[in-house]
Enzyme design. Structure first.
Site, PDB file in Angstrom:
ATOM      1  CG  HIS A  54      -5.668  11.041  -2.627  1.00  0.00           C
ATOM      2  ND1 HIS A  54      -5.793  11.301  -1.257  1.00  0.00           N
ATOM      3  CD2 HIS A  54      -6.361   9.762  -2.828  1.00  0.00           C
ATOM      4  CE1 HIS A  54      -6.445  10.600  -0.419  1.00  0.00           C
ATOM      5  NE2 HIS A  54      -7.066   9.652  -1.563  1.00  0.00           N
ATOM      6  CD  GLU A  55      -7.148   7.561  -5.872  1.00  0.00           C
ATOM      7  OE1 GLU A  55      -7.067   6.640  -5.569  1.00  0.00           O
ATOM      8  OE2 GLU A  55      -8.393   8.570  -5.477  1.00  0.00           O
ATOM      9  CG  HIS A 110      -4.945   5.303  -1.872  1.00  0.00           C
ATOM     10  ND1 HIS A 110      -4.801   5.256  -0.585  1.00  0.00           N
ATOM     11  CD2 HIS A 110      -5.966   5.963  -2.375  1.00  0.00           C
ATOM     12  CE1 HIS A 110      -5.600   5.868   0.057  1.00  0.00           C
ATOM     13  NE2 HIS A 110      -6.337   6.429  -1.230  1.00  0.00           N
ATOM     14  CG  HIS A 141      -7.874   7.820   3.114  1.00  0.00           C
ATOM     15  ND1 HIS A 141      -9.256   7.332   2.807  1.00  0.00           N
ATOM     16  CD2 HIS A 141      -7.406   8.255   1.743  1.00  0.00           C
ATOM     17  CE1 HIS A 141      -9.437   7.114   1.553  1.00  0.00           C
ATOM     18  NE2 HIS A 141      -8.491   7.634   0.870  1.00  0.00           N
ATOM     19  CB  CYS A 142      -3.237  11.439   5.642  1.00  0.00           C
ATOM     20  SG  CYS A 142      -2.333  12.545   6.899  1.00  0.00           S
ATOM     21  CB  CYS A 171      -1.794  15.501   4.169  1.00  0.00           C
ATOM     22  SG  CYS A 171      -1.093  14.104   3.686  1.00  0.00           S
ATOM     23  CB  CYS A 221       1.474  15.525   6.131  1.00  0.00           C
ATOM     24  SG  CYS A 221       1.294  14.013   6.877  1.00  0.00           S
ATOM     25  CB  CYS A 233       2.067  11.132   4.027  1.00  0.00           C
ATOM     26  SG  CYS A 233       0.560  10.520   4.783  1.00  0.00           S
TER      27      CYS A 233
HETATM   28 ZN    ZN Z   1      -7.913   8.006  -1.198  1.00  0.00          ZN
HETATM   29 ZN    ZN Z   2      -0.509  12.774   5.452  1.00  0.00          ZN
END
Ligand code: ZN
Ligand code: ZN
Length: 118
Positions: A72-73, A76, A82-83, A88, A107, A110
């Protein structure tokens, strides 16, 4: 962020796993933080552990959560926001329940965005 002081000019990304609670302005705590489109990302480990909540240790679950937050990070740092898709990995985790529901992968939307950035 101490990462910025590391002299690693060849590194594309630096991910720090911090065994310390993290706070961000406006939020009571964060699971991680990253510079959007930057090089540095941090994942805070303590709240990803079952023991933090007085529950029995679960190493597999802890690793799974750490991987999700790390991806996740890093997402970024590659410019992803953010999704809205709760499955996701770029979905914002307000709580650990959100982290446990989402997968460790991007996903389709993304993934397409990531490819555009390359
Ligand atoms: Zn985040
Ligand atoms: Zn996504």
């Amino acid at each position: 962020m101490r990462l910025r002081r590391l002299d690693m000019p060849q590194a594309h990304r630096l991910l720090r796993l911090l065994d310390q609670d993290c706070y961000a302005p406006g939020l009571n705590f964060v699971f991680g933080q990253a510079m959007a489109g930057g090089r540095d990302a941090v994942v805070a480990l303590p709240r990803l552990r079952q023991e933090f909540y007085g529950l029995p240790e679960d190493e597999m679950l802890f690793q799974e959560r750490a991987i999700k937050e790390a991806v996740h990070e890093l997402g970024h740092t590659y410019g992803l926001g953010h999704c809205p898709n709760p499955r996701c990995v770029m979905h914002f985790s307000n709580s650990l329940a959100d982290t446990d529901i989402k997968g460790a992968t991007f996903c389709e939307k993304c993934r397409a965005e990531l490819n555009l950035g390359n």
